[in-house]
Design an enzyme around this catalytic site. Structure first.
Site, short mmCIF file in Angstrom:
data_model
loop_
_atom_site.label_atom_id
_atom_site.label_comp_id
_atom_site.label_asym_id
_atom_site.label_seq_id
_atom_site.Cartn_x
_atom_site.Cartn_y
_atom_site.Cartn_z
CE1 TYR A 13 -3.19 -3.00 0.56
CE2 TYR A 13 -2.14 -3.29 2.69
CZ TYR A 13 -2.99 -3.74 1.70
OH TYR A 13 -3.63 -4.93 1.85
CE1 TYR A 141 -8.05 -6.04 2.16
CE2 TYR A 141 -7.60 -7.54 3.98
CZ TYR A 141 -7.21 -6.93 2.80
OH TYR A 141 -5.99 -7.23 2.26
CG ASP A 242 -12.03 -13.71 5.88
OD1 ASP A 242 -11.14 -14.20 6.60
OD2 ASP A 242 -11.81 -12.79 5.06
CE LYS A 271 -4.71 -10.75 8.77
NZ LYS A 271 -3.51 -10.07 8.31
#
Length: 426
Positions: A13, A141, A242, A271
């Site tokens: 980003y 997201y 998710d 993660k």
């Protein structure tokens, strides 16, 4: 190092070259990062949710060393090995009931791609290939790969510039009410209407259970998730959860779905699964989904990452999960939650603050106007804390190993940041 980095390395980003020089880290231990200039920072981000046990944990270090001595990698096509089998068995045991098959991948975004492929191939296997669209919610997201981008918020998300090439999905309003508020069926009315109107083309509903992460750091009522599960059943639509960011204790439950006592048809994890040591993710599904996928024309799930089921990553994932379960992690997360509530409360009195919210080991201060990231990070560095704020959100997810003093210092840095940094428009 920072100048060499800026010349050749493209960071996430960021422009190239980046307007914000990267901060050189030379070592890490516990909840602390040591910089090239000798300064020590408390990591308030757990390396983007992942490093729940901190850095250089002896149990995880030993798992990596032991596995390297056996084998670091072997292809998963046609071969298998102990760490992958044991990890799959453990995930099936720990995740919500009904999830019985595990497909490994090498990142969270890819696990979402796999989940979407599973849903589409399931309906193809049932003779309904027209059911290929996803229904999701705004402020979500799910990752940066192509299909994952298509189910991120199309307006406030990071991917609107790619909209012309993305699959066109269906979007309901962001989940409501907030966590702890009273739910009624009006909160899911528009989502239910979309299901009624489009159920013959919807393969699945996908959402983040209880906590919407990078799309807004929002916490919503468990009853909303429970109602979505019931609506999916009513309209014969799959539910994809998710749990990449919410899994492994971050919200105070092992998985976010547990707050609503629901089981999805497909679930993504990643993660914190590896404790931040190696990139690994998994997509779990029910037997019904697996059998439907296997009845499709291909007779197989058409996906196969090169590093799928990597033994080194699987070994450290096993060690990380077992380490978590061997400790009173709920007490630890509860202690961090109490500290975040107390430590961030001072921000409520600031005129520039719109909201302060905490759930589990997640603390968020939302400002009324966007604040410049470079200035916010500079304040954090000055105070010896690493934060990665964005837009109107200054937030923290401390490693579970963070001491009381470290969590207090993180909270103080968050409050000081929103106190001292003026809006970008000022």
């Amino acid at each position: 190092m920072a100048e060499r980095d800026r010349a050749v390395v493209w960071h996430p980003y960021a422009a190239m070259p980046s307007a914000m020089p990267a901060v050189p880290v030379v070592s890490a231990s516990g909840a602390q990062l040591t910089l090239a200039d000798g300064r020590v920072l408390i990591d308030g981000m757990s390396s983007w949710w992942a490093a729940i046990h901190g850095y250089r944990h002896p149990v995880l270090d030993a798992a990596v060393r032991d596995q390297v001595a056996q084998m670091s990698h072997v292809m998963f096509g046609g071969l298998t090995h102990g760490p992958a089998v044991e990890l799959a068995e453990l995930l099936v045991e720990l995740t919500p009931p009904g999830l019985s098959h595990v497909f490994f991948s090498d990142s969270g975004s890819v696990s979402v791609e796999v989940a979407i492929k599973m849903a589409i191939q399931y309906w193809a296997g049932r003779g309904m290939p027209r059911r290929h669209r996803l229904l999701t919610v705004r402020s979500g997201y799910h990752g940066d790969t192509l299909a994952a981008m298509s189910v991120c918020d199309p307006v406030t998300g990071m991917h609107h510039m790619f909209s012309a090439m993305l699959p066109q999905q269906l979007f309901a309003p962001e989940p409501s009410p907030v966590f702890g508020a009273t739910f009624d069926r009006s909160h899911t009315a528009e989502l239910e209407q979309l299901l009624v109107q489009h159920h013959d083309e919807i393969a699945a509903v996908i959402l983040e259970p209880i906590v919407q992460g990078a799309g807004g750091m929002r916490f919503y009522a468990p009853q909303y998730l429970a109602t979505v599960r019931a609506l999916c059943d009513q309209h014969d639509v799959l539910l994809i959860a998710d749990e990449i960011a919410t899994g492994f204790g971050r919200t105070g439950r092992l998985f976010g779905c547990e707050h609503a006592d629901v089981s999805p048809d497909i679930m993504c994890v990643g993660k914190a699964m590896s404790g931040g040591y190696l990139s690994m993710a998994a997509t779990l599904c029910t037997t019904e989904v697996a059998e439907g996928v296997s009845r499709a024309e291909s007779r197989a799930l058409m996906h196969g990452p090169t590093y799928m089921g990597n033994p080194l990553a699987a070994a450290v994932c096993l060690a990380s999960i077992r380490l978590l379960l061997s400790q009173p992690w709920q007490d630890t997360v509860g202690r961090i939650e109490s500290q975040l509530v107390a430590g961030l409360s001072a921000a409520r009195d600031l005129d520039q603050v719109a909201d302060v919210r905490v759930l589990g080991a997640i603390g968020v201060v939302e400002t009324r106007e966007p604040l410049p990231m470079a200035r916010m990070q500079a304040v954090g560095l000055e105070l010896g804390v690493w934060l990665r704020p964005f837009g109107r959100l200054v937030y923290t997810m401390p490693p579970y190993v963070a001491t009381e003093d470290e969590v207090d210092r993180i909270c103080a840095a968050v409050v000081e940041t929103v106190t001292r940094v003026e809006p970008a428009s000022a």
